[in-house]
Scaffold this motif. Structure first.
Motif, PDB file in Angstrom:
ATOM      1  N   ARG A   2       0.789  -1.219   0.000  1.00  0.00           N
ATOM      2  CA  ARG A   2       0.000   0.000   0.000  1.00  0.00           C
ATOM      3  C   ARG A   2       0.824   1.273   0.000  1.00  0.00           C
ATOM      4  NH1 ARG A   2      -0.101  -2.566   4.767  1.00  0.00           N
ATOM      5  NH2 ARG A   2       0.565  -1.486   6.639  1.00  0.00           N
ATOM      6  N   ASN A   3       2.130   1.202   0.289  1.00  0.00           N
ATOM      7  CA  ASN A   3       2.919   2.413   0.414  1.00  0.00           C
ATOM      8  C   ASN A   3       3.622   2.820  -0.878  1.00  0.00           C
ATOM      9  OD1 ASN A   3       2.363   2.950   3.146  1.00  0.00           O
ATOM     10  ND2 ASN A   3       3.777   1.338   3.750  1.00  0.00           N
ATOM     11  N   ILE A   4       3.412   2.098  -1.947  1.00  0.00           N
ATOM     12  CA  ILE A   4       3.962   2.531  -3.226  1.00  0.00           C
ATOM     13  C   ILE A   4       3.277   3.831  -3.629  1.00  0.00           C
ATOM     14  CG2 ILE A   4       4.060   1.983  -5.694  1.00  0.00           C
ATOM     15  CD1 ILE A   4       4.454  -0.909  -4.921  1.00  0.00           C
ATOM     16  N   HIS A   5       4.076   4.811  -4.039  1.00  0.00           N
ATOM     17  CA  HIS A   5       3.517   6.100  -4.428  1.00  0.00           C
ATOM     18  C   HIS A   5       2.762   5.957  -5.740  1.00  0.00           C
ATOM     19  CE1 HIS A   5       3.008  10.343  -5.160  1.00  0.00           C
ATOM     20  NE2 HIS A   5       3.556  10.175  -6.356  1.00  0.00           N
ATOM     21  N   LYS A   6       1.544   6.453  -5.749  1.00  0.00           N
ATOM     22  CA  LYS A   6       0.732   6.401  -6.954  1.00  0.00           C
ATOM     23  C   LYS A   6       0.307   7.815  -7.324  1.00  0.00           C
ATOM     24  CE  LYS A   6      -1.144   1.917  -5.545  1.00  0.00           C
ATOM     25  NZ  LYS A   6      -2.349   1.143  -5.239  1.00  0.00           N
ATOM     26  N   GLY A   7       0.527   8.188  -8.565  1.00  0.00           N
ATOM     27  CA  GLY A   7       0.039   9.465  -9.045  1.00  0.00           C
ATOM     28  C   GLY A   7      -1.423   9.346  -9.427  1.00  0.00           C
ATOM     29  N   SER A   8      -1.859  10.193 -10.341  1.00  0.00           N
ATOM     30  CA  SER A   8      -3.272  10.197 -10.718  1.00  0.00           C
ATOM     31  C   SER A   8      -3.611   9.150 -11.767  1.00  0.00           C
ATOM     32  CB  SER A   8      -3.654  11.586 -11.237  1.00  0.00           C
ATOM     33  OG  SER A   8      -2.859  11.933 -12.367  1.00  0.00           O
ATOM     34  N   THR A   9      -2.593   8.422 -12.255  1.00  0.00           N
ATOM     35  CA  THR A   9      -2.851   7.341 -13.203  1.00  0.00           C
ATOM     36  C   THR A   9      -3.721   6.276 -12.552  1.00  0.00           C
ATOM     37  OG1 THR A   9      -0.736   7.725 -14.288  1.00  0.00           O
ATOM     38  CG2 THR A   9      -1.750   5.607 -14.665  1.00  0.00           C
ATOM     39  N   ASN A  10      -4.691   5.759 -13.283  1.00  0.00           N
ATOM     40  CA  ASN A  10      -5.631   4.780 -12.745  1.00  0.00           C
ATOM     41  C   ASN A  10      -4.925   3.442 -12.522  1.00  0.00           C
ATOM     42  OD1 ASN A  10      -7.872   3.412 -11.944  1.00  0.00           O
ATOM     43  ND2 ASN A  10      -8.940   3.535 -13.901  1.00  0.00           N
ATOM     44  N   LYS A  60      -1.954  -3.214 -12.801  1.00  0.00           N
ATOM     45  CA  LYS A  60      -2.493  -2.846 -14.101  1.00  0.00           C
ATOM     46  C   LYS A  60      -2.694  -1.329 -14.140  1.00  0.00           C
ATOM     47  CE  LYS A  60      -4.605  -7.306 -15.077  1.00  0.00           C
ATOM     48  NZ  LYS A  60      -3.596  -7.631 -16.103  1.00  0.00           N
ATOM     49  N   VAL A  61      -2.261  -0.724 -15.250  1.00  0.00           N
ATOM     50  CA  VAL A  61      -2.315   0.729 -15.409  1.00  0.00           C
ATOM     51  C   VAL A  61      -3.062   1.066 -16.681  1.00  0.00           C
ATOM     52  CG1 VAL A  61      -0.945   2.834 -15.673  1.00  0.00           C
ATOM     53  CG2 VAL A  61      -0.122   1.013 -14.192  1.00  0.00           C
ATOM     54  N   GLU A  62      -3.950   2.034 -16.573  1.00  0.00           N
ATOM     55  CA  GLU A  62      -4.680   2.539 -17.729  1.00  0.00           C
ATOM     56  C   GLU A  62      -4.079   3.877 -18.144  1.00  0.00           C
ATOM     57  OE1 GLU A  62      -8.785   2.682 -16.610  1.00  0.00           O
ATOM     58  OE2 GLU A  62      -8.728   0.669 -15.751  1.00  0.00           O
ATOM     59  N   ASN A  63      -4.024   4.132 -19.425  1.00  0.00           N
ATOM     60  CA  ASN A  63      -3.556   5.405 -19.973  1.00  0.00           C
ATOM     61  C   ASN A  63      -2.035   5.520 -19.905  1.00  0.00           C
ATOM     62  OD1 ASN A  63      -6.317   6.131 -20.336  1.00  0.00           O
ATOM     63  ND2 ASN A  63      -6.401   6.722 -18.180  1.00  0.00           N
ATOM     64  N   ASP A  64      -1.514   6.680 -20.232  1.00  0.00           N
ATOM     65  CA  ASP A  64      -0.074   6.920 -20.211  1.00  0.00           C
ATOM     66  C   ASP A  64       0.424   7.003 -18.765  1.00  0.00           C
ATOM     67  OD1 ASP A  64      -0.152   6.978 -22.958  1.00  0.00           O
ATOM     68  OD2 ASP A  64      -0.142   9.162 -23.090  1.00  0.00           O
ATOM     69  N   PHE A  65       1.733   6.760 -18.558  1.00  0.00           N
ATOM     70  CA  PHE A  65       2.266   6.730 -17.194  1.00  0.00           C
ATOM     71  C   PHE A  65       3.762   6.993 -17.197  1.00  0.00           C
ATOM     72  CE2 PHE A  65       2.431   2.384 -18.834  1.00  0.00           C
ATOM     73  CZ  PHE A  65       3.758   2.062 -18.615  1.00  0.00           C
ATOM     74  N   SER A  66       4.294   7.204 -16.004  1.00  0.00           N
ATOM     75  CA  SER A  66       5.728   7.221 -15.736  1.00  0.00           C
ATOM     76  C   SER A  66       5.987   6.241 -14.598  1.00  0.00           C
ATOM     77  CB  SER A  66       6.198   8.626 -15.354  1.00  0.00           C
ATOM     78  OG  SER A  66       7.587   8.634 -15.101  1.00  0.00           O
ATOM     79  N   LEU A  67       6.870   5.286 -14.817  1.00  0.00           N
ATOM     80  CA  LEU A  67       7.205   4.244 -13.839  1.00  0.00           C
ATOM     81  C   LEU A  67       8.668   4.385 -13.467  1.00  0.00           C
ATOM     82  CD1 LEU A  67       6.833   1.459 -12.366  1.00  0.00           C
ATOM     83  CD2 LEU A  67       7.321   0.388 -14.583  1.00  0.00           C
ATOM     84  N   THR A  68       8.955   4.490 -12.167  1.00  0.00           N
ATOM     85  CA  THR A  68      10.325   4.674 -11.687  1.00  0.00           C
ATOM     86  C   THR A  68      10.559   3.792 -10.464  1.00  0.00           C
ATOM     87  OG1 THR A  68      10.193   6.999 -12.335  1.00  0.00           O
ATOM     88  CG2 THR A  68      12.025   6.385 -10.924  1.00  0.00           C
ATOM     89  N   TYR A 134      15.797   3.281 -12.631  1.00  0.00           N
ATOM     90  CA  TYR A 134      15.282   3.133 -13.985  1.00  0.00           C
ATOM     91  C   TYR A 134      13.949   3.864 -14.092  1.00  0.00           C
ATOM     92  CZ  TYR A 134      18.557  -0.786 -14.047  1.00  0.00           C
ATOM     93  OH  TYR A 134      19.678  -1.560 -13.943  1.00  0.00           O
ATOM     94  N   ARG A 135      13.644   4.344 -15.311  1.00  0.00           N
ATOM     95  CA  ARG A 135      12.365   5.011 -15.548  1.00  0.00           C
ATOM     96  C   ARG A 135      11.860   4.668 -16.942  1.00  0.00           C
ATOM     97  NH1 ARG A 135      12.277  11.326 -14.506  1.00  0.00           N
ATOM     98  NH2 ARG A 135      13.505  11.400 -16.454  1.00  0.00           N
ATOM     99  N   ILE A 136      10.570   4.386 -17.032  1.00  0.00           N
ATOM    100  CA  ILE A 136       9.908   4.183 -18.318  1.00  0.00           C
ATOM    101  C   ILE A 136       8.709   5.121 -18.388  1.00  0.00           C
ATOM    102  CG2 ILE A 136       8.677   2.582 -19.837  1.00  0.00           C
ATOM    103  CD1 ILE A 136      10.218   0.296 -18.580  1.00  0.00           C
ATOM    104  N   ILE A 192       4.582   5.250  -9.564  1.00  0.00           N
ATOM    105  CA  ILE A 192       3.812   5.193 -10.816  1.00  0.00           C
ATOM    106  C   ILE A 192       2.904   6.413 -10.860  1.00  0.00           C
ATOM    107  CG2 ILE A 192       2.240   3.862 -12.247  1.00  0.00           C
ATOM    108  CD1 ILE A 192       3.095   1.377 -10.631  1.00  0.00           C
ATOM    109  N   GLY A 193       3.089   7.242 -11.860  1.00  0.00           N
ATOM    110  CA  GLY A 193       2.288   8.462 -11.975  1.00  0.00           C
ATOM    111  C   GLY A 193       2.073   8.836 -13.420  1.00  0.00           C
ATOM    112  N   ASP A 194       1.648  10.070 -13.628  1.00  0.00           N
ATOM    113  CA  ASP A 194       1.393  10.546 -14.982  1.00  0.00           C
ATOM    114  C   ASP A 194       2.696  10.753 -15.749  1.00  0.00           C
ATOM    115  OD1 ASP A 194      -1.365  10.614 -14.623  1.00  0.00           O
ATOM    116  OD2 ASP A 194      -1.298  12.644 -13.798  1.00  0.00           O
ATOM    117  N   ASN A 195       2.670  10.504 -17.039  1.00  0.00           N
ATOM    118  CA  ASN A 195       3.797  10.799 -17.910  1.00  0.00           C
ATOM    119  C   ASN A 195       3.941  12.304 -18.022  1.00  0.00           C
ATOM    120  OD1 ASN A 195       5.681  11.125 -19.915  1.00  0.00           O
ATOM    121  ND2 ASN A 195       4.698   9.765 -21.381  1.00  0.00           N
TER     122      ASN A 195
END
Length: 197
Positions: A2-10, A60-68, A134-136, A192-195
């Motif tokens: 639960r402590n993984i940071h999540k942005g507004s990406t679904n 699972k992620v919907e839409n564009d994202f940034s993963l680090t 790393y970042r995608i 995991i957040g918005d691109n």
């Protein structure tokens, strides 16, 4: 987790694809993975084998994202690796990591797998490098893959494309040991957040 940071990406809940030999999640928000031997992600190209049994912790992620994420690793055998994974299915995915070769050098690289065939783009770095960010970033079907030694200054590894379209992708971290030993890696600062590119 639960402590993984999540942005507004679904995002959806995290799950294991191929649970590792053992793992812990510490109070300092660090995921430690002990790999199983003979595990890997690869499809067909050059080596004529297919492996889809590496350990990955995904959401699972919907839409564009940034993963680090930030990785600390102590490889033991050739090809021991840990990094980020973006996955549509067994035959369409992207991974980025540092693969151990020997005590002198390792291969900083990425694998892009389209329609059941993997490529591997890499550059040699010193095996004394045992930490890495790393970042995608995803924009449509295109992906910008980067790395950093300090989490502040990012260097481009490649731009890539997944040919198959998907509204939802599985994204997260992975580790594997393609040969007969296992190794331990520590993963933190999973974001995991918005691109923003």
């Amino acid at each position: 987790m639960r402590n993984i940071h999540k942005g507004s990406t679904n995002l959806h809940p995290f799950y294991w694809l191929n649970e590792p030999q053992s793992y812990t999640y510490d109070s300092d928000k660090t995921l430690t993975i002990q790999t199983k031997p003979n595990t890997d992600f690869w499809q067909r190209t050059a080596y004529a084998f297919q492996k889809d049994n590496g350990h990955s912790f995904l959401t699972k992620v919907e839409n564009d994202f940034s993963l680090t994420a930030y990785f600390e690793f102590t490889p033991k055998s050739t090809y021991d690796q840990c990094g980020l994974l973006v996955r549509l299915n067994e035959e369409n995915w992207i991974k980025v990591s540092t693969e151990f070769e020997n005590s002198d050098f390792s291969r900083l690289g990425s694998v892009v797998t389209n329609m059941g065939y993997s490529d591997w783009a890499s550059t040699d770095i010193s095996s004394s490098n045992t930490v890495m960010y790393y970042r995608i970033n995803k924009k449509g079907k295109d992906f910008l893959i980067e790395y950093s030694f300090d989490g502040q200054h990012w260097l481009q590894m490649r731009m890539a494309h997944l040919h198959m379209d998907a509204k939802v992708l599985s994204v997260g971290v992975y580790a594997c040991s393609p040969l007969t030993s296992s190794f331990e890696c520590r993963i933190s600062q999973i974001t995991i957040g918005d691109n923003t590119q």
